[in-house]
Write a protein that holds these residues in place. Sequence first.
Motif, short mmCIF file in Angstrom:
data_model
loop_
_atom_site.label_atom_id
_atom_site.label_comp_id
_atom_site.label_asym_id
_atom_site.label_seq_id
_atom_site.Cartn_x
_atom_site.Cartn_y
_atom_site.Cartn_z
N ASN A 294 6.40 7.30 -36.75
CA ASN A 294 7.59 8.07 -37.10
C ASN A 294 7.73 9.35 -36.28
OD1 ASN A 294 9.17 6.91 -39.63
ND2 ASN A 294 7.00 6.48 -39.96
N GLY A 295 7.02 9.43 -35.18
CA GLY A 295 7.22 10.52 -34.24
C GLY A 295 6.60 11.85 -34.62
N PHE A 296 5.56 11.84 -35.43
CA PHE A 296 4.90 13.09 -35.77
C PHE A 296 4.21 13.68 -34.55
CE2 PHE A 296 6.13 12.00 -39.82
CZ PHE A 296 5.60 12.81 -40.82
N ASP A 297 4.03 15.00 -34.58
CA ASP A 297 3.40 15.69 -33.44
C ASP A 297 1.88 15.62 -33.49
OD1 ASP A 297 5.77 17.06 -32.01
OD2 ASP A 297 6.09 17.54 -34.13
N GLY A 298 1.30 15.55 -34.69
CA GLY A 298 -0.15 15.52 -34.80
C GLY A 298 -0.59 15.15 -36.21
N ILE A 326 -1.33 10.30 -30.01
CA ILE A 326 -1.08 11.37 -30.98
C ILE A 326 -2.36 12.15 -31.21
CG2 ILE A 326 -1.46 9.84 -32.98
CD1 ILE A 326 0.68 11.53 -34.44
N PRO A 327 -2.35 13.47 -31.09
CA PRO A 327 -3.56 14.27 -31.31
C PRO A 327 -4.00 14.25 -32.77
CG PRO A 327 -1.91 15.51 -30.06
CD PRO A 327 -1.23 14.30 -30.61
N ILE A 328 -5.30 14.14 -32.98
CA ILE A 328 -5.87 14.12 -34.33
C ILE A 328 -7.00 15.14 -34.40
CG2 ILE A 328 -7.04 12.75 -36.09
CD1 ILE A 328 -5.70 10.26 -34.90
N LEU A 329 -6.95 15.99 -35.41
CA LEU A 329 -8.00 16.98 -35.67
C LEU A 329 -8.69 16.61 -36.97
CD1 LEU A 329 -9.42 19.78 -35.24
CD2 LEU A 329 -7.53 20.78 -36.56
#
Length: 371
Positions: A294-298, A326-329
């Motif tokens: 769904n186009g999330f930034d992270g 997609i960046p994941i923290l």
Amino acid sequence: MKITFPHMGNTYIAVKALLDDIGADYVIPPLSSKRSLEIGTKYAPEMACLPLKINIGNYIEAYEKGADTILTAGGRGPCRFGYYCEMSREILCDNGYDMEVIVLEPPEGDIVNFIGKIKKLAGSLNIYRILNVIKNTTLVAKRVDELERLAFKIRPRELIKGSTDRIYENFQRTVVDVKGSQEILKLVENTKNQLLKLEIDKDFMPLKVGIVGEIYTTIDSYTSFNIDSILGNMGVEVYRANTISGWIIEHILKAVVPFTKDKGYAEAAKPYLGTMIGGHAQETIGNTVIYAQNGFDGIIQIYPLTCMPEIVAESILPAVERDYNIPILTLIIDEMTGEAGYMTRIEAFVDLLNKRRERGEVVKNLALSGN
């Protein structure tokens, strides 16, 4: 019988509505704090995860205020949460805290046993009144979750910074003095109207970050160092699938009534984790995929140290990160977690997301200009 219960985010509001409506005598523990954690860490096993330690602290602080009975949730499947009610009972007993523990577990078809536990709390209430109380408690949980989601939406867009926090925190304080589900619902509606009156920047497009992970550490503001508010005040709109009402509906009500459970996350997770392994691991993977699609930034994954389901999920997330770019923290929380280091990691992650967006805009503009 004077009942108490553990804190977990806004759970105390729904439980308060339940106990008010059945006319039970109860004590709300002090909000989780450094003292709660210190008490729990003293008595709980060292390798137990953070939720158990804070819960033990909640129980003892409530005991000091006269509570003698604990109302808590139970669980099924391969997760230690299902054992924590028994562990709590033994730990408290061994240390001189004589408290009865009533466990509300997913009924798994045994509605008679479940209703029986509610009747133990409710005394002389008939079955129809009890069912009405359960309905109203669920409605309170849903409306409070909706209010929280509204705060997530408004916070990054507000023109006067701190306005959302001021209104929402006032609601959390005031609701303690309100009696019964209907009065709580009125307070929720009034708070919603206050939030909707705030001036916002309608043109601002905030970063979108999905919060995934173990339910306690994702929804409890003390445990997560108020990450929802931190991100919102940094211009980030937060989304979080884990909610109190979701747990009540999916794990309790749908275990009784013949409604299909929401398994969208399971379908999304299937290429990476095709079965439930305990805790919220499959939800973590599935919701990460859904957010990415769904186009999330992270994405930020949060879980307590030693939580095995989330450790497994963390080992899978790099594949999702690679496949969806997609960046994941990942943030792992225990009693030794320092706020300064925690904040530094969040700030660096948001800086990364802003820079990715800026680069994406530059590339898009170059493509449109034909260069």
